[in-house]
Design a protein around this motif. Structure first.
Motif, PDB file in Angstrom:
ATOM      1  N   UNK A 124      25.049 -24.968 -14.195  1.00 49.25           N
ATOM      2  CA  UNK A 124      25.776 -25.334 -15.417  1.00 49.25           C
ATOM      3  C   UNK A 124      24.890 -25.237 -16.644  1.00 49.25           C
ATOM      4  N   UNK A 125      23.577 -25.394 -16.444  1.00 44.46           N
ATOM      5  CA  UNK A 125      22.691 -25.338 -17.614  1.00 44.46           C
ATOM      6  C   UNK A 125      22.010 -23.969 -17.721  1.00 44.46           C
ATOM      7  N   UNK A 126      22.518 -22.991 -16.964  1.00 45.74           N
ATOM      8  CA  UNK A 126      22.067 -21.603 -17.146  1.00 45.74           C
ATOM      9  C   UNK A 126      20.808 -21.200 -16.408  1.00 45.74           C
ATOM     10  N   UNK A 127      20.291 -22.068 -15.521  1.00 45.14           N
ATOM     11  CA  UNK A 127      19.079 -21.703 -14.764  1.00 45.14           C
ATOM     12  C   UNK A 127      19.499 -21.119 -13.421  1.00 45.14           C
ATOM     13  N   UNK A 128      20.007 -19.884 -13.449  1.00 44.05           N
ATOM     14  CA  UNK A 128      20.647 -19.314 -12.259  1.00 44.05           C
ATOM     15  C   UNK A 128      19.697 -19.126 -11.078  1.00 44.05           C
ATOM     16  N   UNK A 129      18.482 -18.704 -11.382  1.00 43.95           N
ATOM     17  CA  UNK A 129      17.552 -18.428 -10.280  1.00 43.95           C
ATOM     18  C   UNK A 129      17.216 -19.718  -9.530  1.00 43.95           C
ATOM     19  N   UNK A 130      16.981 -20.784 -10.301  1.00 46.00           N
ATOM     20  CA  UNK A 130      16.683 -22.073  -9.679  1.00 46.00           C
ATOM     21  C   UNK A 130      17.907 -22.623  -8.950  1.00 46.00           C
ATOM     22  N   UNK A 131      19.090 -22.378  -9.513  1.00 48.57           N
ATOM     23  CA  UNK A 131      20.327 -22.838  -8.870  1.00 48.57           C
ATOM     24  C   UNK A 131      20.434 -22.209  -7.485  1.00 48.57           C
ATOM     25  N   UNK A 132      20.182 -20.907  -7.433  1.00 52.30           N
ATOM     26  CA  UNK A 132      20.274 -20.191  -6.152  1.00 52.30           C
ATOM     27  C   UNK A 132      19.284 -20.765  -5.141  1.00 52.30           C
ATOM     28  N   UNK A 133      18.055 -21.028  -5.602  1.00 52.93           N
ATOM     29  CA  UNK A 133      17.039 -21.597  -4.695  1.00 52.93           C
ATOM     30  C   UNK A 133      17.467 -22.970  -4.174  1.00 52.93           C
ATOM     31  N   UNK A 134      18.023 -23.784  -5.070  1.00 53.60           N
ATOM     32  CA  UNK A 134      18.439 -25.132  -4.658  1.00 53.60           C
ATOM     33  C   UNK A 134      19.589 -25.055  -3.649  1.00 53.60           C
ATOM     34  N   UNK A 135      20.568 -24.174  -3.916  1.00 48.98           N
ATOM     35  CA  UNK A 135      21.684 -24.012  -2.965  1.00 48.98           C
ATOM     36  C   UNK A 135      21.161 -23.574  -1.597  1.00 48.98           C
ATOM     37  N   UNK A 136      20.258 -22.595  -1.607  1.00 50.68           N
ATOM     38  CA  UNK A 136      19.764 -22.055  -0.330  1.00 50.68           C
ATOM     39  C   UNK A 136      18.987 -23.129   0.424  1.00 50.68           C
ATOM     40  N   UNK A 137      18.233 -23.931  -0.310  1.00 50.99           N
ATOM     41  CA  UNK A 137      17.503 -25.018   0.346  1.00 50.99           C
ATOM     42  C   UNK A 137      18.493 -26.009   0.968  1.00 50.99           C
ATOM     43  N   UNK A 138      19.562 -26.343   0.239  1.00 50.91           N
ATOM     44  CA  UNK A 138      20.582 -27.264   0.777  1.00 50.91           C
ATOM     45  C   UNK A 138      21.201 -26.684   2.050  1.00 50.91           C
ATOM     46  N   UNK A 139      21.467 -25.379   2.038  1.00 49.30           N
ATOM     47  CA  UNK A 139      22.099 -24.725   3.196  1.00 49.30           C
ATOM     48  C   UNK A 139      21.132 -24.682   4.376  1.00 49.30           C
ATOM     49  N   UNK A 140      19.849 -24.468   4.096  1.00 46.04           N
ATOM     50  CA  UNK A 140      18.867 -24.472   5.183  1.00 46.04           C
ATOM     51  C   UNK A 140      18.732 -25.861   5.812  1.00 46.04           C
ATOM     52  N   UNK A 141      18.916 -26.905   4.998  1.00 42.70           N
ATOM     53  CA  UNK A 141      18.835 -28.265   5.522  1.00 42.70           C
ATOM     54  C   UNK A 141      20.070 -28.607   6.349  1.00 42.70           C
ATOM     55  N   UNK A 142      21.222 -28.087   5.905  1.00 37.46           N
ATOM     56  CA  UNK A 142      22.470 -28.432   6.596  1.00 37.46           C
ATOM     57  C   UNK A 142      23.293 -27.162   6.731  1.00 37.46           C
ATOM     58  N   UNK A 143      23.188 -26.550   7.904  1.00 32.38           N
ATOM     59  CA  UNK A 143      23.750 -25.207   8.116  1.00 32.38           C
ATOM     60  C   UNK A 143      25.251 -25.129   7.783  1.00 32.38           C
ATOM     61  N   UNK A 144      25.980 -26.229   8.035  1.00 33.05           N
ATOM     62  CA  UNK A 144      27.438 -26.150   7.836  1.00 33.05           C
ATOM     63  C   UNK A 144      27.856 -26.708   6.481  1.00 33.05           C
ATOM     64  N   UNK A 145      26.939 -26.661   5.519  1.00 30.51           N
ATOM     65  CA  UNK A 145      27.268 -27.201   4.196  1.00 30.51           C
ATOM     66  C   UNK A 145      28.152 -26.208   3.439  1.00 30.51           C
ATOM     67  N   UNK A 146      29.452 -26.295   3.679  1.00 31.05           N
ATOM     68  CA  UNK A 146      30.367 -25.312   3.097  1.00 31.05           C
ATOM     69  C   UNK A 146      30.421 -25.415   1.581  1.00 31.05           C
ATOM     70  N   UNK A 147      30.223 -26.624   1.052  1.00 28.37           N
ATOM     71  CA  UNK A 147      30.334 -26.729  -0.407  1.00 28.37           C
ATOM     72  C   UNK A 147      29.157 -26.010  -1.075  1.00 28.37           C
ATOM     73  N   UNK A 148      27.955 -26.118  -0.499  1.00 28.81           N
ATOM     74  CA  UNK A 148      26.824 -25.386  -1.079  1.00 28.81           C
ATOM     75  C   UNK A 148      26.996 -23.882  -0.882  1.00 28.81           C
ATOM     76  N   UNK A 149      27.523 -23.485   0.279  1.00 31.30           N
ATOM     77  CA  UNK A 149      27.801 -22.053   0.501  1.00 31.30           C
ATOM     78  C   UNK A 149      28.813 -21.550  -0.528  1.00 31.30           C
TER      79      UNK A 149
END
Length: 376
Positions: free
Chosen positions: A232-257
């Motif tokens: 939302x604040x325009x930091x797309x690269x960091x957003x992607x990293x944070x989402x991927x980290x969330x997904x790696x922590x919880x494989x079935x995290x559909x909302x982060x996917x």
């Protein structure tokens, strides 16, 4: 159904997923400490002494505690989805959400020497959509065990009482597991961060979400919400990293996917986004709340026929949710089908357990009846 084959790069978490210099608050942020979250005041201690310090069983004590909290003569607490408050805050403001009620009940039970722990309930995905992103709402409750003697032998068939402040979840008997207190505190900070996010107070949201990730770094939702904040604040690269980290922590995290797919689409990376969306759709198609979500969105776009289809599908998958019938009643009303609207509204009234909601529904039902007489 594994998401291993999706193109979500399995990278170890980057050394730093924080952007401290981008979210500097104007005023210093005073984040509640663990002690402040669970602290009792004198009124609460007196209540514990009077009502809970006795020789009754844990089950009886749990019943007395709940009666005291919800009884009209005593506190008469009201449920309010956004009220993320401390134990003292919940006790005195008389409104709290499930998380805050659980925190308060835990603090009171612990003061009474009861053997109590937090549980996370594995509720099928149930999310709050806010147009540009979806936030997942987790759920917690309390487990009270008999006996407060730690050295006591564990007897087979041990009596356990669950205290759950959401009647829907309590009735459903979803699987649950005990969580550490630090995870619960991370959830509290995560809720506060999500609330600030919705209110577009990004520096405050950042402080709370960062605190959540530091309190329990394996709690995936707070990393996912941090990703939303970055997007939302325009930091797309960091957003992607944070989402991927969330997904790696919880494989079935559909909302982060899902949020990752939205981000990739926004950047025109369709060949990466589409497989993720297909994967999510296959899983969600049997979730009634997914159809309710699609129905809500169709309703706001005034695609009433589509909304009806989705509400009916949600009801077909789960016919005990008052929200689905209320949604259906709204759509029929917009279409001028008062008879059908009234029928759906009656069903919503019957299914709801919450007093306040019931009152609102009955008022709407009476309005429909009045409309019907006017139109005859």
């Amino acid at each position: 159904q594994s998401n291993e084959n999706l193109h979500v790069s399995q990278i170890p978490p980057p050394k730093n997923l924080y952007l401290d210099n981008k979210f500097i608050p104007i005023y210093p942020v005073d984040i509640e400490t663990e002690q402040e979250i669970f602290q009792l005041d004198d009124d609460m201690r007196v209540m514990v002494q009077n009502k809970l310090v006795n020789n009754l069983s844990a089950q009886e004590k749990a019943r007395i505690l709940l009666e005291h909290l919800f009884n009209e003569e005593n506190i008469a607490l009201r449920y309010e989805g956004n009220a993320n408050v401390t134990a003292v805050g919940a006790y005195h403001s008389k409104t709290a959400n499930c998380m805050s009620l659980t925190i308060m009940a835990y603090a009171l039970a612990e003061e009474a020497g009861m053997n109590v722990s937090f549980q996370e309930v594995d509720v099928p995905e149930y999310w709050v959509r806010n147009g540009q992103y979806s936030m997942l709402t987790g759920h917690v409750n309390l487990l009270v065990r008999e006996g407060d003697d730690i050295n006591r032998r564990v007897v087979w068939g041990e009596k356990r009482t669950q205290i759950d402040f959401d009647p829907f979840v309590a009735r459903k008997r979803f699987p649950s597991h005990v969580i550490k207190k630090s995870t619960l505190i991370a959830m509290f900070y995560n809720n506060k961060g999500a609330e600030a996010l919705v209110n577009k107070n990004y520096p405050l949201a950042y402080q709370y979400l960062k605190k959540a990730t530091l309190t329990d770094n394996s709690f995936a939702s707070s990393w996912g919400n941090l990703g939303i904040l970055y997007k939302l604040s325009g930091h797309y690269e960091m957003a992607e990293k944070a989402y991927i980290h969330a997904i790696n922590l919880k494989k079935d995290s559909l909302s982060s996917l899902g949020n990752l797919a939205l981000l990739l689409k926004k950047q025109g990376r369709l060949n990466e986004a589409l497989p993720i969306e297909d994967y999510i759709h296959k899983i969600r198609v049997n979730n009634p709340y997914y159809h309710a979500l699609l129905a809500n969105e169709a309703f706001y776009r005034q695609s009433y026929q589509l909304a009806i289809q989705h509400y009916k599908k949600a009801i077909q998958l789960n016919d005990e949710q008052h929200e689905f019938y209320f949604g259906l009643a709204k759509v029929y009303y917009k279409q001028g089908k008062l008879k059908l609207s009234k029928k759906a509204m009656k069903k919503a009234v019957v299914l709801t357990r919450a007093k306040n909601t019931k009152k609102q529904y009955i008022a709407k039902l009476n309005f429909l009846k009045y409309q019907e007489t006017v139109h005859h």
